[in-house]
Design a protein around this motif. Structure first.
Motif, PDB file in Angstrom:
ATOM      1  N   GLY A   1      23.346 125.094  30.501  1.00  0.00           N
ATOM      2  CA  GLY A   1      24.741 125.112  30.941  1.00  0.00           C
ATOM      3  C   GLY A   1      25.689 125.431  29.810  1.00  0.00           C
ATOM      4  O   GLY A   1      26.650 126.206  29.983  1.00  0.00           O
ATOM      5  N   LEU A   2      25.449 124.865  28.638  1.00  0.00           N
ATOM      6  CA  LEU A   2      26.294 125.135  27.473  1.00  0.00           C
ATOM      7  C   LEU A   2      26.182 126.593  27.043  1.00  0.00           C
ATOM      8  O   LEU A   2      27.188 127.235  26.720  1.00  0.00           O
ATOM      9  N   ILE A   3      24.977 127.134  27.076  1.00  0.00           N
ATOM     10  CA  ILE A   3      24.758 128.542  26.721  1.00  0.00           C
ATOM     11  C   ILE A   3      25.510 129.440  27.691  1.00  0.00           C
ATOM     12  O   ILE A   3      26.207 130.377  27.272  1.00  0.00           O
TER      13      ILE A   3
ATOM     14  N   PHE B   1      21.854 130.010  18.132  1.00  0.00           N
ATOM     15  CA  PHE B   1      21.326 128.717  17.700  1.00  0.00           C
ATOM     16  C   PHE B   1      21.108 127.764  18.866  1.00  0.00           C
ATOM     17  O   PHE B   1      20.171 126.968  18.848  1.00  0.00           O
ATOM     18  N   LEU B   2      21.934 127.867  19.899  1.00  0.00           N
ATOM     19  CA  LEU B   2      21.705 127.058  21.095  1.00  0.00           C
ATOM     20  C   LEU B   2      20.413 127.483  21.785  1.00  0.00           C
ATOM     21  O   LEU B   2      19.673 126.647  22.316  1.00  0.00           O
ATOM     22  N   LEU B   3      20.112 128.781  21.750  1.00  0.00           N
ATOM     23  CA  LEU B   3      18.848 129.274  22.308  1.00  0.00           C
ATOM     24  C   LEU B   3      17.657 128.776  21.488  1.00  0.00           C
ATOM     25  O   LEU B   3      16.613 128.436  22.049  1.00  0.00           O
ATOM     26  N   TYR B   4      17.816 128.736  20.164  1.00  0.00           N
ATOM     27  CA  TYR B   4      16.752 128.163  19.323  1.00  0.00           C
ATOM     28  C   TYR B   4      16.509 126.706  19.729  1.00  0.00           C
ATOM     29  O   TYR B   4      15.362 126.253  19.821  1.00  0.00           O
ATOM     30  N   SER B   5      17.595 125.991  19.943  1.00  0.00           N
ATOM     31  CA  SER B   5      17.497 124.589  20.324  1.00  0.00           C
ATOM     32  C   SER B   5      16.758 124.430  21.651  1.00  0.00           C
ATOM     33  O   SER B   5      15.894 123.571  21.800  1.00  0.00           O
ATOM     34  N   LYS B   6      17.089 125.287  22.603  1.00  0.00           N
ATOM     35  CA  LYS B   6      16.425 125.248  23.913  1.00  0.00           C
ATOM     36  C   LYS B   6      14.934 125.551  23.757  1.00  0.00           C
ATOM     37  O   LYS B   6      14.091 124.915  24.395  1.00  0.00           O
TER      38      LYS B   6
ATOM     39  N   ALA C   1      23.997 121.559  16.269  1.00  0.00           N
ATOM     40  CA  ALA C   1      25.029 121.379  15.249  1.00  0.00           C
ATOM     41  C   ALA C   1      25.307 122.683  14.510  1.00  0.00           C
ATOM     42  O   ALA C   1      26.468 123.073  14.332  1.00  0.00           O
ATOM     43  N   GLU C   2      24.253 123.370  14.107  1.00  0.00           N
ATOM     44  CA  GLU C   2      24.449 124.622  13.369  1.00  0.00           C
ATOM     45  C   GLU C   2      25.159 125.658  14.224  1.00  0.00           C
ATOM     46  O   GLU C   2      26.074 126.337  13.763  1.00  0.00           O
TER      47      GLU C   2
END
Length: 116
Positions: A106-108, A61-66, A47-48
């Motif tokens: 995939g999103l990253i 932030f997507l990498l943090y999520s992963k 979300a962030e």
């Protein structure tokens, strides 16, 4: 695109809620706090990231999520080993973290390769 529309966000938020519900009675507060935090971190960072303006910030932030997904998977394995998490539940959660991690990858890639 709104983060609420992303399937990866929906699945990770559902997983986080499932972990909270399943472990609500666990008396090992340190373990419970750690595993619920890593689970909550996955949809929160999606979300962030999606709310950030720059592509670089979004990807960060997507990498943090992963990363949190890997942390959560580790804690699930340990939780199963010490009998805090039932084997069948743990296997289901492991499978879901693997799927979420793949979706995040995939999103990253899509965000990195998108033309500005």
């Amino acid at each position: 695109m709104r983060f609420e529309d992303l399937e990866v966000w929906k699945r990770s938020a559902r997983l986080s809620a499932d972990i909270y519900k399943e472990l609500s009675g666990l008396k090992d507060y340190g373990f419970k706090d750690q595993i619920t935090r890593s689970g909550l971190s996955i949809p929160s960072n999606i979300a962030e990231g999606m709310e950030r303006v720059s592509r670089a910030e979004c990807v960060k932030f997507l990498l943090y999520s992963k990363g949190s997904c890997g942390e959560l998977r580790t804690q699930i394995y340990i939780g199963m080993d010490i009998a805090y998490i039932e084997k069948e539940t743990g296997k289901k959660w492991i499978s879901e973290t693997e799927a979420i991690s793949s979706m995040l990858g995939g999103l990253i890639r899509a965000k990195k390769n998108r033309n500005p």
